[in-house]
Write a protein that holds these residues in place. Structure first.
Motif, PDB file in Angstrom:
ATOM      1  N   LYS A 122       0.826  -1.213   0.000  1.00 42.81           N
ATOM      2  CA  LYS A 122       0.000   0.000   0.000  1.00 42.81           C
ATOM      3  C   LYS A 122       0.858   1.260   0.000  1.00 42.81           C
ATOM      4  O   LYS A 122       0.507   2.245  -0.632  1.00 42.81           O
ATOM      5  N   VAL A 123       1.933   1.249   0.792  1.00 42.97           N
ATOM      6  CA  VAL A 123       2.705   2.473   0.946  1.00 42.97           C
ATOM      7  C   VAL A 123       3.853   2.522  -0.052  1.00 42.97           C
ATOM      8  O   VAL A 123       3.923   3.404  -0.895  1.00 42.97           O
ATOM      9  N   VAL A 124       4.726   1.537   0.038  1.00 45.50           N
ATOM     10  CA  VAL A 124       5.940   1.625  -0.783  1.00 45.50           C
ATOM     11  C   VAL A 124       5.608   1.464  -2.259  1.00 45.50           C
ATOM     12  O   VAL A 124       6.035   2.259  -3.091  1.00 45.50           O
ATOM     13  N   ASP A 125       4.820   0.451  -2.572  1.00 45.72           N
ATOM     14  CA  ASP A 125       4.560   0.201  -3.986  1.00 45.72           C
ATOM     15  C   ASP A 125       3.529   1.167  -4.545  1.00 45.72           C
ATOM     16  O   ASP A 125       3.795   1.909  -5.482  1.00 45.72           O
ATOM     17  N   ALA A 126       2.338   1.163  -3.922  1.00 48.34           N
ATOM     18  CA  ALA A 126       1.226   1.914  -4.504  1.00 48.34           C
ATOM     19  C   ALA A 126       1.472   3.415  -4.455  1.00 48.34           C
ATOM     20  O   ALA A 126       1.104   4.143  -5.376  1.00 48.34           O
ATOM     21  N   MET A 127       2.086   3.874  -3.345  1.00 45.09           N
ATOM     22  CA  MET A 127       2.256   5.326  -3.227  1.00 45.09           C
ATOM     23  C   MET A 127       3.609   5.787  -3.751  1.00 45.09           C
ATOM     24  O   MET A 127       3.706   6.666  -4.589  1.00 45.09           O
ATOM     25  N   LEU A 128       4.661   5.173  -3.241  1.00 46.17           N
ATOM     26  CA  LEU A 128       5.998   5.680  -3.557  1.00 46.17           C
ATOM     27  C   LEU A 128       6.402   5.339  -4.990  1.00 46.17           C
ATOM     28  O   LEU A 128       6.636   6.219  -5.812  1.00 46.17           O
ATOM     29  N   ILE A 129       6.434   4.043  -5.267  1.00 49.80           N
ATOM     30  CA  ILE A 129       6.977   3.621  -6.568  1.00 49.80           C
ATOM     31  C   ILE A 129       6.035   4.011  -7.693  1.00 49.80           C
ATOM     32  O   ILE A 129       6.435   4.645  -8.675  1.00 49.80           O
ATOM     33  N   ASP A 130       4.733   3.692  -7.492  1.00 51.92           N
ATOM     34  CA  ASP A 130       3.776   4.072  -8.526  1.00 51.92           C
ATOM     35  C   ASP A 130       3.736   5.577  -8.686  1.00 51.92           C
ATOM     36  O   ASP A 130       3.574   6.097  -9.799  1.00 51.92           O
ATOM     37  N   GLY A 131       3.867   6.304  -7.557  1.00 45.67           N
ATOM     38  CA  GLY A 131       3.848   7.756  -7.622  1.00 45.67           C
ATOM     39  C   GLY A 131       4.974   8.280  -8.492  1.00 45.67           C
ATOM     40  O   GLY A 131       4.764   9.115  -9.365  1.00 45.67           O
ATOM     41  N   VAL A 132       6.182   7.768  -8.256  1.00 41.72           N
ATOM     42  CA  VAL A 132       7.332   8.224  -9.039  1.00 41.72           C
ATOM     43  C   VAL A 132       7.135   7.872 -10.515  1.00 41.72           C
ATOM     44  O   VAL A 132       7.289   8.717 -11.401  1.00 41.72           O
ATOM     45  N   VAL A 133       6.752   6.622 -10.745  1.00 40.10           N
ATOM     46  CA  VAL A 133       6.622   6.162 -12.128  1.00 40.10           C
ATOM     47  C   VAL A 133       5.549   6.966 -12.859  1.00 40.10           C
ATOM     48  O   VAL A 133       5.783   7.528 -13.935  1.00 40.10           O
ATOM     49  N   ASN A 134       4.371   7.039 -12.227  1.00 37.93           N
ATOM     50  CA  ASN A 134       3.289   7.779 -12.880  1.00 37.93           C
ATOM     51  C   ASN A 134       3.622   9.250 -12.982  1.00 37.93           C
ATOM     52  O   ASN A 134       3.257   9.920 -13.943  1.00 37.93           O
ATOM     53  N   GLY A 135       4.320   9.786 -11.949  1.00 34.34           N
ATOM     54  CA  GLY A 135       4.699  11.197 -11.963  1.00 34.34           C
ATOM     55  C   GLY A 135       5.572  11.509 -13.159  1.00 34.34           C
ATOM     56  O   GLY A 135       5.335  12.485 -13.872  1.00 34.34           O
ATOM     57  N   VAL A 136       6.558  10.663 -13.390  1.00 29.94           N
ATOM     58  CA  VAL A 136       7.434  10.870 -14.544  1.00 29.94           C
ATOM     59  C   VAL A 136       6.612  10.839 -15.826  1.00 29.94           C
ATOM     60  O   VAL A 136       6.758  11.702 -16.699  1.00 29.94           O
ATOM     61  N   GLY A 137       5.719   9.863 -15.887  1.00 25.08           N
ATOM     62  CA  GLY A 137       4.880   9.746 -17.080  1.00 25.08           C
ATOM     63  C   GLY A 137       4.044  10.986 -17.306  1.00 25.08           C
ATOM     64  O   GLY A 137       4.009  11.548 -18.400  1.00 25.08           O
ATOM     65  N   VAL A 138       3.380  11.450 -16.236  1.00 25.07           N
ATOM     66  CA  VAL A 138       2.510  12.620 -16.362  1.00 25.07           C
ATOM     67  C   VAL A 138       3.337  13.846 -16.736  1.00 25.07           C
ATOM     68  O   VAL A 138       2.945  14.639 -17.602  1.00 25.07           O
ATOM     69  N   ALA A 139       4.501  13.994 -16.107  1.00 24.82           N
ATOM     70  CA  ALA A 139       5.343  15.160 -16.391  1.00 24.82           C
ATOM     71  C   ALA A 139       5.756  15.183 -17.857  1.00 24.82           C
ATOM     72  O   ALA A 139       5.646  16.209 -18.536  1.00 24.82           O
ATOM     73  N   VAL A 140       6.196  14.040 -18.349  1.00 28.76           N
ATOM     74  CA  VAL A 140       6.602  13.969 -19.749  1.00 28.76           C
ATOM     75  C   VAL A 140       5.412  14.283 -20.652  1.00 28.76           C
ATOM     76  O   VAL A 140       5.525  15.042 -21.626  1.00 28.76           O
ATOM     77  N   GLY A 141       4.248  13.711 -20.282  1.00 24.86           N
ATOM     78  CA  GLY A 141       3.057  13.941 -21.094  1.00 24.86           C
ATOM     79  C   GLY A 141       2.705  15.417 -21.166  1.00 24.86           C
ATOM     80  O   GLY A 141       2.453  15.953 -22.245  1.00 24.86           O
ATOM     81  N   LYS A 142       2.717  16.090 -20.003  1.00 26.05           N
ATOM     82  CA  LYS A 142       2.345  17.511 -19.971  1.00 26.05           C
ATOM     83  C   LYS A 142       3.338  18.347 -20.776  1.00 26.05           C
ATOM     84  O   LYS A 142       2.931  19.224 -21.554  1.00 26.05           O
TER      85      LYS A 142
END
Lengths: 654, 163, 101
Positions: free
Chosen positions: A599-619
């Motif tokens: 819940k914390v490390v995977d869903a929030m931290l890792i997914d957050g970083v991964v999705n964050g990079v994706g969203v940033a690149v997309g924007k």
């Protein structure tokens, strides 16, 4: 230098042949055909290929063993199939090898394996997934054969993992029921713990061997180098032995990793007979016997082995006393009997351990198949309190089951009488009097609980409900023939290892002697041996008599005693709350930690970083992509601007 | 000198006609005029063969090709939009800047040379000699380029409409 | 006949700029191609002028190649234009913007 060239002239005679590879290959081919049949729903093929491939493997095994017998004692038949790993100093061949110990194992596996396949023809007849069942069973036989034919630890590990997978697949065979699937997972995970220790032990061993200049895990080299290894690093040897022991406790269902075996009864009964009684669960004992030259170097490790064996034998026997489920009784009995084998190898009687392994394979397979026959007749009912007087309707099953009970109880001259006696005698002779006494107590309990089951199920008043009673019938010949063959085996199997001085004496021990380490034998007087035998037999008969008086002569005695010792009864009935203890101690914290990581490390931290990079690149891209207008003139303008700026800079610099 | 200015002015005027006239046919005619006038400049620069080729290849082939396509497609006059786009404006500003830059380059150069020309400079013989010694490989590659262009043009123009 | 070479260079620069403006502002694809021809000719002019200035035939040789390339370019360019026209019925460069976001 390649270890193979290091053989001394005194080395045993070796016969090279390409015959041995067919022993595991035939069931493997059967597996392949079974998979094909399962996926195309051609069930009739597996009726031939399933038992047939194992029968052929049995024939090849017999040929291989007869070749072995033409060699002088200590010889071996080998088959070098291919080079598996060759890196640096480590050279590993996929080599199969039949020596005295392996010859015993392959005959048990293919012989009893074939009988159980034959039995399954009748037992699984109405199951739609018959083809899948036979393909798994064939794969299991192939893996188990690889395990015992291997001439090095890593190849053993292939088989070790293979049988683990098959065990998992077959326990959860009826996976539509969640409980069965859970039982399969439990077996898998518990075994993983042992396997991890096994692997680490193997790594340490190859490292230690490398330090001695022979990075090899072949048994031949290990056994030859064992004295040097013991001299160079005694603590390392103890550590390796203990780690491998943990591996063995996982596979052979010993304390502390025994918890999966009772649940493993969720699988079809032939599976319980083949995998969880006769063959796979004895792999740990086989492995310790195989590495006996290593184990004798570490008395401390051997003592641990013996203690675990004895305590498991008693512990499991006490739990078997109160079970009502016929297969559960047999499951705890199996744990208890393997405890005997482990006790045997632990007190240095390696041939005794393997002897009991062999006899146990016969009578426990018989008992399980008998239970399966009862289950077949009772439409799946396994509670012994709902049986009674089955002897009328199931005569063959009754007689063979009785033989199995007598054999396991240790009544002379049946199988376990000799093998169990040999182990207890060795325990007494080596000075482990406490362990001997524990073993003796467990022997009494064994006789008691087996006959409790027998009397409740086959004798006395019928407690079968009418609907089931109507359908009661003896099983078809494919099921009863294996029962009869196994019954005969259960009677005669013990005769190969008579006490010293009677007829041919301990032929068994002499046969296995070249491949097993010789522990310094404590000679005890013939009169003591006789006394010990009498005590053991007396205890066994006493157990039978107790069961008779409790359950047949005056029914109700058992309930009164249960009332009297209510605390102990509850403790036993709940299996010492070991499952619950493990649940609290290991599983719950593990689940909590896993949830945190999920819940914390995977869903929030890792997914957050991964999705964050994706969203940033997309924007960002969303802004920049506007530059790509597709209009040639815009591009031309950009070129022009570039030219102007370049020229401007050039001019400005010049 | 006066002749040069006269020619130069005419050249610029025709070039502007190419770019400014709305009707492509007039543009093409302006282009042909410009090319002729540049050929005149070539002659003044002692490049007789190049001037000849200019007339034959450009005026005789390329412009005819343009006219042919215009006629074939019956291209109408361009409808001039009310205002030039922002990019167009910026482009024009940069064009102006670029012209100034180039002119400045040309003017600030150190005027060197102006030697006497050797006899036969710009003659067919001399050009051919250069072409078939220094430019041999390029010359051969050019033939290949033309072949590719011919094949490419045929393929592109003959493409069927897929609908 | 002693026109300084700078005069020719300035003339070429102006023709080049006019060609540039044509490429950037005109919408008609054919006119854009013509403007490209103008730019090429401006470059040819500088080559020839400098060839004379430096007394070297290399410049004229390059012009020869430029002409060849220009001919090829026009042929292919017009062929592409014909193909586009048959598909989209337009001569306007700003309406042919398939390769965009």
């Amino acid at each position: 230098m390649h270890p193979e060239h290091a053989h001394t002239a005194a080395e045993a005679v070796v016969l090279a042949t390409s015959l041995l590879r067919w022993i595991p290959l035939l069931p493997l081919i059967g597996f392949g055909i079974g998979v094909f049949a399962a996926s195309t729903n051609r069930r009739s093929i597996v009726h031939i290929t399933g038992p047939g491939s194992v029968l052929l493997a049995f024939v090849v095994s017999v040929i291989a063993v007869s070749r072995l017998w033409t060699l002088p004692a200590g010889g071996a038949v080998v088959d070098n199939v291919f080079t598996w790993i060759s890196v640096g100093m480590l050279h590993l061949d996929m080599t199969f090898r039949v020596d005295a110990l392996t010859s015993v194992m392959i005959l048990i596996i293919t012989g009893i394996g074939f009988l159980i396949h034959l039995y399954s023809l009748g037992y699984m007849h109405e199951d739609a997934d018959e083809a899948r069942f036979f393909s798994y069973l064939n794969l299991f036989v192939a893996s188990m054969l690889v395990l015992v034919l291997a001439d090095s630890l890593p190849v053993v590990f292939i088989g070790w993992e293979g049988v683990g997978v098959c065990s998992y697949l077959l326990i959860g065979f009826w996976y539509q029921d969640m409980a069965n699937a859970d039982a399969g997972r439990k077996a898998m995970i518990t075994n993983r713990i042992g396997d991890a220790a096994f692997l680490i032990g193997m790594f340490i061993l190859v490292w230690a061997m490398h330090d001695l200049g022979a990075a090899s895990l072949r048994f031949e080299d290990l056994n030859r180098m064992a004295p040097q290894l013991g001299a160079a690093a005694p603590h390392l040897v103890t550590a390796v032995c203990l780690l491998l022991l943990i591996g063995a406790t996982g596979k052979s269902a010993q304390i502390p990793l025994y918890v999966w075996l009772p649940d493993a009864m969720a699988g079809p009964t032939p599976v319980s007979a083949l995998i969880h009684a006769a063959t796979m669960v004895t792999a740990g004992v086989y492995m310790i016997a195989r590495l006996s030259p290593l184990y004798v170097l570490s008395p401390a490790a051997l003592d641990v082995v013996a203690t675990i064996g004895a305590v498991t034998a008693l512990f499991a026997a006490t739990m078997a006393l109160v079970q009502n489920d016929l297969k559960k009784i047999l499951a705890y009995s199996t744990i208890s009997q393997i405890g005997y084998m482990v006790l045997g190898v632990g007190v240095g009687s390696f041939s005794g351990g393997v002897f009991h392994l062999m006899t146990h394979a016969c009578f426990k397979a018989l008992l399980f198949l008998g239970a399966g026959s009862v289950m077949h007749a009772m439409s799946g009912e396994l509670d012994i309190h709902k049986m009674g007087n089955l002897k009328a309707k199931l005569p063959t099953t009754r007689w063979t089951f009785l033989v199995g009970c007598l054999a396991i109880a240790g009544v002379p001259p049946l199988a376990a009488f000799f093998s169990k006696d040999m182990i207890l005698e060795a325990a007494f002779a080596s000075g482990h009097v406490v362990l001997w006494f524990i073993g003796l107590t467990a022997a009494g309990m064994t006789a008691f609980y087996m006959f409790r089951a027998y009397f409740l199920a086959f004798e006395g008043e019928s407690r079968v409900d009418h609907h089931t009673e109507h359908h009661l019938h003896e099983s078809p010949p494919p099921m009863t023939i294996p029962l009869m063959v196994l019954a005969v085996l259960s009677i005669v199997a013990g005769w190969v290892g008579l006490p010293h001085g009677i007829l041919w004496g301990d032929a068994w021990g002499h046969y296995l002697a070249p491949v097993l380490a010789s522990h310094e034998a404590h000679e005890i007087a013939g009169s003591t041996v006789l006394l010990l035998t009498l005590v053991t037999t007396g205890v066994a008969l006493g157990g039978i008599f107790l069961a008779y008086s409790f359950y047949l002569k005056s029914p109700g005695t058992a309930d009164r005693i249960a009332e009297r010792f209510h605390g102990i009864y509850v403790l036993l009935w709940n299996k010492y709350w070991i499952d619950e203890l493990y649940d609290r101690l290991f599983i719950t914290p593990y689940v909590i930690v896993s949830k945190f990581f999920w819940k914390v490390v995977d869903a929030m931290l890792i997914d957050g970083v991964v999705n964050g990079v994706g969203v940033a690149v997309g924007k960002t891209s969303d802004v920049w992509r506007r530059l790509e207008s597709g209009n040639v003139q815009h591009y031309a303008a950009a070129m022009l601007i570039g030219a102007v700026v370049t020229c401007g800079v050039y001019w400005w610099l010049a | 000198m006066i002749a040069f200015y006269f020619i130069a002015l005419l050249t610029l005027a025709s070039a502007l006609l190419v770019v400014l006239h709305r009707n492509p046919i007039y543009s093409a005619l302006g282009l042909v005029n410009t090319l002729f006038l540049i050929a005149v400049s070539f002659v003044m620069l002692d490049a007789e063969l190049i001037a000849m080729l200019q007339v034959i290849v450009y005026a005789g082939a390329i412009v005819i090709l343009f006219l042919f396509v215009i006629m074939l497609l019956n291209v109408e006059s361009e409808v001039r939009s009310a205002r030039i786009s922002k990019i167009g404006t910026a482009g024009l500003a940069f064009v102006l800047l670029f012209a100034v830059e180039l002119a400045v380059f040309a003017l600030v150069r150190d005027p060197s040379g102006a030697q006497e020309l050797p006899a036969g400079f710009g003659s067919t013989e001399l050009l051919a000699e250069t072409l078939f010694s220094k430019g041999m490989l390029s010359f051969e590659l050019t033939s290949l380029l033309l072949l590719v262009a011919v094949v490419g043009a045929v393929v592109m123009a003959r493409r069927k409409v897929e609908s | 006949m002693n026109v300084p070479v700078e005069n020719y260079l300035v003339l070429a620069a102006l023709i080049f700029a006019i060609g540039c403006a044509g490429v950037l502002t005109r919408r008609n694809f054919i006119v854009i191609l013509m403007s490209v021809e103008l730019m090429l000719n401006a470059v040819n002019l500088t080559f020839v002028a400098l060839s004379r200035q430096l007394v070297s035939m290399d410049g004229q040789m390059i012009v020869f190649f430029v002409m060849t390339v220009a001919a090829a370019e026009v042929a292919v360019g017009l062929a592409i234009f014909l193909a586009i026209y048959s598909q989209r019925r337009t001569v306007n460069a700003d309406e042919i913007s398939l390769l965009r976001w």
